[in-house]
Motif scaffolding. Structure first.
Motif, PDB file in Angstrom:
ATOM      1  N   ALA A  91      -3.124  41.476  33.624  1.00  0.00           N
ATOM      2  CA  ALA A  91      -1.742  41.123  33.281  1.00  0.00           C
ATOM      3  C   ALA A  91      -1.600  40.952  31.775  1.00  0.00           C
ATOM      4  O   ALA A  91      -2.468  40.387  31.111  1.00  0.00           O
ATOM      5  CB  ALA A  91      -1.344  39.837  34.000  1.00  0.00           C
ATOM      6  N   GLY A  92      -0.494  41.463  31.240  1.00  0.00           N
ATOM      7  CA  GLY A  92      -0.185  41.270  29.827  1.00  0.00           C
ATOM      8  C   GLY A  92      -0.800  42.267  28.883  1.00  0.00           C
ATOM      9  O   GLY A  92      -0.519  42.239  27.687  1.00  0.00           O
ATOM     10  N   ASN A  93      -1.653  43.181  29.391  1.00  0.00           N
ATOM     11  CA  ASN A  93      -2.311  44.156  28.524  1.00  0.00           C
ATOM     12  C   ASN A  93      -1.353  45.298  28.219  1.00  0.00           C
ATOM     13  O   ASN A  93      -0.894  45.998  29.120  1.00  0.00           O
ATOM     14  CB  ASN A  93      -3.573  44.688  29.211  1.00  0.00           C
ATOM     15  CG  ASN A  93      -4.343  45.671  28.345  1.00  0.00           C
ATOM     16  OD1 ASN A  93      -3.917  46.803  28.165  1.00  0.00           O
ATOM     17  ND2 ASN A  93      -5.475  45.239  27.825  1.00  0.00           N
ATOM     18  N   TYR A 130      11.557  43.667  38.011  1.00  0.00           N
ATOM     19  CA  TYR A 130      10.680  43.148  39.063  1.00  0.00           C
ATOM     20  C   TYR A 130      11.200  43.559  40.443  1.00  0.00           C
ATOM     21  O   TYR A 130      11.872  42.785  41.110  1.00  0.00           O
ATOM     22  CB  TYR A 130      10.603  41.625  38.974  1.00  0.00           C
ATOM     23  CG  TYR A 130      10.075  41.107  37.659  1.00  0.00           C
ATOM     24  CD1 TYR A 130       8.708  41.060  37.416  1.00  0.00           C
ATOM     25  CD2 TYR A 130      10.942  40.669  36.657  1.00  0.00           C
ATOM     26  CE1 TYR A 130       8.211  40.593  36.213  1.00  0.00           C
ATOM     27  CE2 TYR A 130      10.447  40.189  35.444  1.00  0.00           C
ATOM     28  CZ  TYR A 130       9.094  40.159  35.242  1.00  0.00           C
ATOM     29  OH  TYR A 130       8.593  39.695  34.034  1.00  0.00           O
ATOM     30  N   PRO A 131      10.874  44.778  40.901  1.00  0.00           N
ATOM     31  CA  PRO A 131      11.304  45.174  42.243  1.00  0.00           C
ATOM     32  C   PRO A 131      10.516  44.499  43.353  1.00  0.00           C
ATOM     33  O   PRO A 131      10.897  44.583  44.519  1.00  0.00           O
ATOM     34  CB  PRO A 131      11.067  46.689  42.248  1.00  0.00           C
ATOM     35  CG  PRO A 131      10.034  46.919  41.203  1.00  0.00           C
ATOM     36  CD  PRO A 131      10.261  45.873  40.155  1.00  0.00           C
ATOM     37  N   ASP A 132       9.416  43.828  43.013  1.00  0.00           N
ATOM     38  CA  ASP A 132       8.651  43.093  44.017  1.00  0.00           C
ATOM     39  C   ASP A 132       8.049  41.847  43.359  1.00  0.00           C
ATOM     40  O   ASP A 132       8.019  41.744  42.130  1.00  0.00           O
ATOM     41  CB  ASP A 132       7.565  43.968  44.649  1.00  0.00           C
ATOM     42  CG  ASP A 132       6.601  44.543  43.621  1.00  0.00           C
ATOM     43  OD1 ASP A 132       5.816  43.759  43.051  1.00  0.00           O
ATOM     44  OD2 ASP A 132       6.624  45.763  43.378  1.00  0.00           O
ATOM     45  N   PRO A 133       7.566  40.892  44.151  1.00  0.00           N
ATOM     46  CA  PRO A 133       7.106  39.610  43.591  1.00  0.00           C
ATOM     47  C   PRO A 133       5.606  39.540  43.328  1.00  0.00           C
ATOM     48  O   PRO A 133       5.034  38.455  43.302  1.00  0.00           O
ATOM     49  CB  PRO A 133       7.509  38.613  44.671  1.00  0.00           C
ATOM     50  CG  PRO A 133       7.347  39.376  45.941  1.00  0.00           C
ATOM     51  CD  PRO A 133       7.701  40.809  45.624  1.00  0.00           C
ATOM     52  N   THR A 134       4.944  40.684  43.117  1.00  0.00           N
ATOM     53  CA  THR A 134       3.488  40.685  43.000  1.00  0.00           C
ATOM     54  C   THR A 134       3.020  41.197  41.645  1.00  0.00           C
ATOM     55  O   THR A 134       3.734  41.926  40.949  1.00  0.00           O
ATOM     56  CB  THR A 134       2.863  41.546  44.111  1.00  0.00           C
ATOM     57  OG1 THR A 134       3.437  42.859  44.073  1.00  0.00           O
ATOM     58  CG2 THR A 134       3.127  40.942  45.471  1.00  0.00           C
ATOM     59  N   GLN A 144       4.378  35.192  36.789  1.00  0.00           N
ATOM     60  CA  GLN A 144       5.502  35.839  36.120  1.00  0.00           C
ATOM     61  C   GLN A 144       6.249  36.776  37.063  1.00  0.00           C
ATOM     62  O   GLN A 144       7.487  36.835  37.048  1.00  0.00           O
ATOM     63  CB  GLN A 144       4.998  36.614  34.896  1.00  0.00           C
ATOM     64  CG  GLN A 144       4.509  35.724  33.776  1.00  0.00           C
ATOM     65  CD  GLN A 144       3.671  36.481  32.758  1.00  0.00           C
ATOM     66  OE1 GLN A 144       3.174  37.584  33.030  1.00  0.00           O
ATOM     67  NE2 GLN A 144       3.489  35.904  31.582  1.00  0.00           N
ATOM     68  N   ALA A 145       5.511  37.512  37.891  1.00  0.00           N
ATOM     69  CA  ALA A 145       6.149  38.430  38.833  1.00  0.00           C
ATOM     70  C   ALA A 145       6.984  37.675  39.861  1.00  0.00           C
ATOM     71  O   ALA A 145       8.121  38.066  40.164  1.00  0.00           O
ATOM     72  CB  ALA A 145       5.089  39.287  39.527  1.00  0.00           C
ATOM     73  N   HIS A 190       2.115  44.766  32.462  1.00  0.00           N
ATOM     74  CA  HIS A 190       2.445  44.276  33.795  1.00  0.00           C
ATOM     75  C   HIS A 190       2.332  42.751  33.827  1.00  0.00           C
ATOM     76  O   HIS A 190       1.526  42.171  33.103  1.00  0.00           O
ATOM     77  CB  HIS A 190       1.510  44.888  34.830  1.00  0.00           C
ATOM     78  CG  HIS A 190       1.444  46.382  34.750  1.00  0.00           C
ATOM     79  ND1 HIS A 190       2.541  47.180  34.960  1.00  0.00           N
ATOM     80  CD2 HIS A 190       0.408  47.221  34.455  1.00  0.00           C
ATOM     81  CE1 HIS A 190       2.193  48.447  34.813  1.00  0.00           C
ATOM     82  NE2 HIS A 190       0.906  48.501  34.499  1.00  0.00           N
ATOM     83  N   PRO A 191       3.125  42.098  34.671  1.00  0.00           N
ATOM     84  CA  PRO A 191       3.162  40.631  34.694  1.00  0.00           C
ATOM     85  C   PRO A 191       2.020  40.025  35.490  1.00  0.00           C
ATOM     86  O   PRO A 191       1.361  40.689  36.300  1.00  0.00           O
ATOM     87  CB  PRO A 191       4.502  40.340  35.372  1.00  0.00           C
ATOM     88  CG  PRO A 191       4.673  41.499  36.323  1.00  0.00           C
ATOM     89  CD  PRO A 191       4.102  42.696  35.601  1.00  0.00           C
ATOM     90  N   SER A 192       1.808  38.736  35.293  1.00  0.00           N
ATOM     91  CA  SER A 192       0.870  37.978  36.111  1.00  0.00           C
ATOM     92  C   SER A 192       1.514  37.651  37.455  1.00  0.00           C
ATOM     93  O   SER A 192       2.707  37.917  37.684  1.00  0.00           O
ATOM     94  CB  SER A 192       0.500  36.673  35.404  1.00  0.00           C
ATOM     95  OG  SER A 192       1.641  35.826  35.331  1.00  0.00           O
ATOM     96  N   VAL A 193       0.730  37.052  38.343  1.00  0.00           N
ATOM     97  CA  VAL A 193       1.254  36.646  39.651  1.00  0.00           C
ATOM     98  C   VAL A 193       2.450  35.711  39.481  1.00  0.00           C
ATOM     99  O   VAL A 193       3.504  35.894  40.110  1.00  0.00           O
ATOM    100  CB  VAL A 193       0.150  35.954  40.473  1.00  0.00           C
ATOM    101  CG1 VAL A 193       0.722  35.376  41.766  1.00  0.00           C
ATOM    102  CG2 VAL A 193      -0.981  36.920  40.782  1.00  0.00           C
TER     103      VAL A 193
END
Length: 405
Positions: free
Chosen positions: A253-255, A120-124, A98-99, A93-96
């Motif tokens: 994030a990133g794991n 990315y369906p949302d910015p979080t 990156q999202a 999953h992305p960081s804040v």
């Protein structure tokens, strides 16, 4: 209820007191205000209303001023019971940052939010924590690189010797990035050649009861379910974990991770952003995955929780969006526990029977196993909502709450 194919026909139904086995797999029981499947609240008079609709109508009352301002009227967390009989996809999953960037980029490109190729369906961001209810098996985080070299030495797959040398020459995060990138971009014809060699080597290692027998069994299981999938190779690089009930892992994030088998309670940020690596027929965007992955390596920390008193255990994480706690009672100990957080909360009973009551005793509700309750953060929270938990003998609840604002 999310009926994904990897779910269980028994675990969630048993928790809810329904007949088992169920006609179809049941993978996730959602509790929260996610637009895709918001919870329905049942009032004392039997009427129902969507939690999402209630939040939209009066977010300050339900979230509290601090949470409402911090998260823009959104409940920041999603609470789940997750039951896996088969492996989930290998994902991160992305960081804040990156999202937000990825969401803006895909919006500008005009990609529909429900499109199969949407990352990315949302910015979080989507940090998450899983706490085991049963023995729970997972892959999570890149294993210490020198141990992975030892694993590759033990298997000694001819087609992978050059790849083993790549990591041995640079046994660190950069070496793992190079090897992972090589494996995840291998052409299908190469995977068709190397996979049988890898599986044969894993069979032999298991027979010999080698140091990496558990990892090899996992490769064999994944290879059978997902033949010639690059994710099977990628699993060789990850920590193989077995959580006992009450143990948890936090996935920032990133794991890179995959849940393999077991039932747990999961709390995560209220987001759908997933970058998949393999073990799935769904969309895999390799360049974007490589952009968000964290290749730092080492043992994955298993959280046992911080005991605040005889009954209450809290799982501390860096996540702002959520906090998970657990309350346990034995037959000999059914004392009350004060829910002192003023923010929004969801309480789920996973064992026995519990009572929630206001501090002054004027209102109460009883929860049986499998039932949950929403606690709004009203201005009069200290006296106007259920704030004390107690039990009739052996019982257990999990509490999902917003993080500290």
């Amino acid at each position: 209820m999310r009926p994904y194919a990897w779910g269980s026909r028994t675990a969630i139904a048993d928790l809810l007191g329904r007949p088992v086995p169920t006609p179809h797999p049941e993978a996730e029981l959602w509790m929260g205000a996610h637009p895709g499947d918001p919870s329905m609240l049942v009032r004392h008079d039997g009427t129902e209303e969507s939690l999402l609709a209630l939040l939209d109508a009066d977010p300050a009352h339900h979230l509290g001023a601090g949470c409402n301002d911090r998260w823009g009227g959104r409940l920041p967390f999603l609470f789940k019971v997750l039951a896996a009989d088969e492996p989930l996809s290998l994902q991160a999953h992305p960081s804040v940052e990156q999202a937000a960037e990825g969401f803006a980029r895909e919006e500008a490109a005009g990609i529909p939010r429900n499109a199969a190729n949407r990352n990315y369906p949302d910015p979080t961001a989507k940090p998450e924590l899983i706490c085991a209810l049963t023995e729970f098996h997972a892959l999570a985080g890149f294993r210490e690189a020198c141990r992975t070299v030892r694993l590759l030495d033990a298997l000694d797959v001819p087609s992978l010797r050059a790849h083993r040398g790549l990591l041995a020459a640079q046994p660190d995060a950069d070496g793992l990035r190079a090897l992972f990138t090589t494996w995840i971009t291998l052409p299908e014809h190469y995977l068709r050649d190397v996979t049988p060699e890898l599986l044969d080597a894993c069979v032999e290692h298991v027979r010999e009861r080698g140091e990496f027998a558990l990892e090899c069994r996992t490769v064999l299981e994944l290879g059978e379910a997902y033949p010639n999938d690059a994710g099977v190779l990628a699993s060789l690089l990850l920590n193989r974990l077995v959580l006992q009930p009450g143990e948890a892992i936090f996935l920032p994030a990133g794991n890179l991770h995959a849940y393999l088998h077991g039932t747990g309670v999961e709390i995560l940020a209220n987001s759908d952003n997933i970058l998949r690596c393999g073990l799935t027929p769904k969309h895999v965007d390799v360049p974007e995955l490589l952009r968000v992955l964290d290749f730092a390596c080492g043992d994955m920390r298993i959280l046992k929780g911080e005991s605040l008193d005889a009954n209450l255990t809290v799982y501390k994480t860096p996540a702002e969006e959520f906090e998970l706690s657990r309350v346990d009672w034995t037959l000999a100990d059914s004392g009350g526990v004060l829910l002192d957080s003023a923010g929004p909360q969801i309480v789920l009973c996973t064992k026995g029977r519990v009572h929630l009551s206001t501090v002054d005793g004027s209102r109460s509700v009883e929860l049986e196993r499998g039932e949950s309750v929403w606690l709004a953060a009203s201005d009069e929270a200290a006296v106007a909502r259920p704030a004390t938990l107690d039990a009739d003998g052996a019982a257990q609840v999990f509490r999902a709450a917003a993080g500290v604002v």
